[in-house]
Write a protein that holds these residues in place. Structure first.
Motif, PDB file in Angstrom:
ATOM      1  N   ILE A  61     -68.658  76.586 -56.474  1.00  0.00           N
ATOM      2  CA  ILE A  61     -67.925  75.328 -56.613  1.00  0.00           C
ATOM      3  C   ILE A  61     -66.850  75.309 -55.537  1.00  0.00           C
ATOM      4  N   THR A  62     -66.959  74.373 -54.638  1.00  0.00           N
ATOM      5  CA  THR A  62     -65.991  74.272 -53.546  1.00  0.00           C
ATOM      6  C   THR A  62     -64.985  73.165 -53.853  1.00  0.00           C
ATOM      7  N   LYS A  63     -63.925  73.153 -53.077  1.00  0.00           N
ATOM      8  CA  LYS A  63     -62.908  72.107 -53.232  1.00  0.00           C
ATOM      9  C   LYS A  63     -63.510  70.734 -52.969  1.00  0.00           C
ATOM     10  N   GLU A  64     -64.455  70.694 -52.042  1.00  0.00           N
ATOM     11  CA  GLU A  64     -65.116  69.432 -51.719  1.00  0.00           C
ATOM     12  C   GLU A  64     -65.905  68.897 -52.919  1.00  0.00           C
ATOM     13  N   LYS A  65     -66.593  69.776 -53.628  1.00  0.00           N
ATOM     14  CA  LYS A  65     -67.352  69.355 -54.813  1.00  0.00           C
ATOM     15  C   LYS A  65     -66.418  68.891 -55.931  1.00  0.00           C
ATOM     16  N   ILE A  66     -65.303  69.576 -56.101  1.00  0.00           N
ATOM     17  CA  ILE A  66     -64.331  69.190 -57.133  1.00  0.00           C
ATOM     18  C   ILE A  66     -63.749  67.817 -56.811  1.00  0.00           C
ATOM     19  N   PHE A  67     -63.356  67.614 -55.551  1.00  0.00           N
ATOM     20  CA  PHE A  67     -62.803  66.322 -55.146  1.00  0.00           C
ATOM     21  C   PHE A  67     -63.827  65.207 -55.328  1.00  0.00           C
ATOM     22  N   SER A  68     -65.065  65.480 -54.967  1.00  0.00           N
ATOM     23  CA  SER A  68     -66.125  64.488 -55.113  1.00  0.00           C
ATOM     24  C   SER A  68     -66.330  64.131 -56.589  1.00  0.00           C
ATOM     25  N   PHE A  69     -66.318  65.129 -57.468  1.00  0.00           N
ATOM     26  CA  PHE A  69     -66.490  64.882 -58.902  1.00  0.00           C
ATOM     27  C   PHE A  69     -65.344  64.028 -59.447  1.00  0.00           C
ATOM     28  N   ILE A  70     -64.115  64.352 -59.057  1.00  0.00           N
ATOM     29  CA  ILE A  70     -62.954  63.592 -59.530  1.00  0.00           C
ATOM     30  C   ILE A  70     -63.014  62.156 -59.006  1.00  0.00           C
ATOM     31  N   ALA A  71     -63.378  62.001 -57.735  1.00  0.00           N
ATOM     32  CA  ALA A  71     -63.457  60.661 -57.152  1.00  0.00           C
ATOM     33  C   ALA A  71     -64.526  59.820 -57.845  1.00  0.00           C
ATOM     34  N   MET A  72     -65.693  60.395 -58.075  1.00  0.00           N
ATOM     35  CA  MET A  72     -66.777  59.655 -58.735  1.00  0.00           C
ATOM     36  C   MET A  72     -66.409  59.308 -60.178  1.00  0.00           C
ATOM     37  N   SER A  73     -65.731  60.223 -60.861  1.00  0.00           N
ATOM     38  CA  SER A  73     -65.297  59.931 -62.232  1.00  0.00           C
ATOM     39  C   SER A  73     -64.287  58.791 -62.256  1.00  0.00           C
TER      40      SER A  73
END
Length: 92
Positions: A61-73
Motif C-alpha cells: 500500500i503506497t501513499k499514492e494508493k491511499i490518496f487515490s482511495f480517499i479522493a475517490m471516496s
C-alpha cells in the motif's frame, strides 16, 4: 507426481505444485528410509509441498494508493450529496 529411479537414489518428482513460483519439486528419497512404499512416499511429498507452498505476496500500500482511495471516496460522497439535492428539488 512421478516416481523415478536414479542411478544411486530414488527420486520423487511433483509436477502439480499449484504454486505461482515453482513448476515442479524434486524429492530425493533417503537410502536409509524405512519406507519403500511408493504411495506412502507420494502422500508425504504432497503433504510437504502443500505445507511449504507460499501465496503470492500482497501488493504494498503506497501513499499514492491511499490518496487515490480517499479522493475517490470523497468524490463518491459529493456525488451522492449532489444527487440528493437534485432529487429533493424535483420532489418539492
Amino acid at each position: 507426481m512421478t516416481m523415478l529411479k536414479g542411478v544411486n537414489k530414488q527420486i520423487l518428482e511433483v509436477t502439480n505444485t499449484e504454486s505461482p513460483y515453482f513448476e515442479k519439486i524434486i524429492f530425493f528419497v533417503r537410502s536409509s528410509s524405512p519406507v519403500r512404499d511408493s504411495e506412502k512416499l507420494k502422500e508425504e511429498a504432497e503433504k510437504i509441498s502443500c505445507n511449504t507452498a507460499l501465496k503470492p505476496p500482497k501488493s504494498k500500500i503506497t501513499k499514492e494508493k491511499i490518496f487515490s482511495f480517499i479522493a475517490m471516496s470523497g468524490l463518491g460522497a459529493l456525488a451522492g450529496c449532489a444527487l440528493c439535492f437534485i432529487i429533493n428539488d424535483f420532489i418539492l
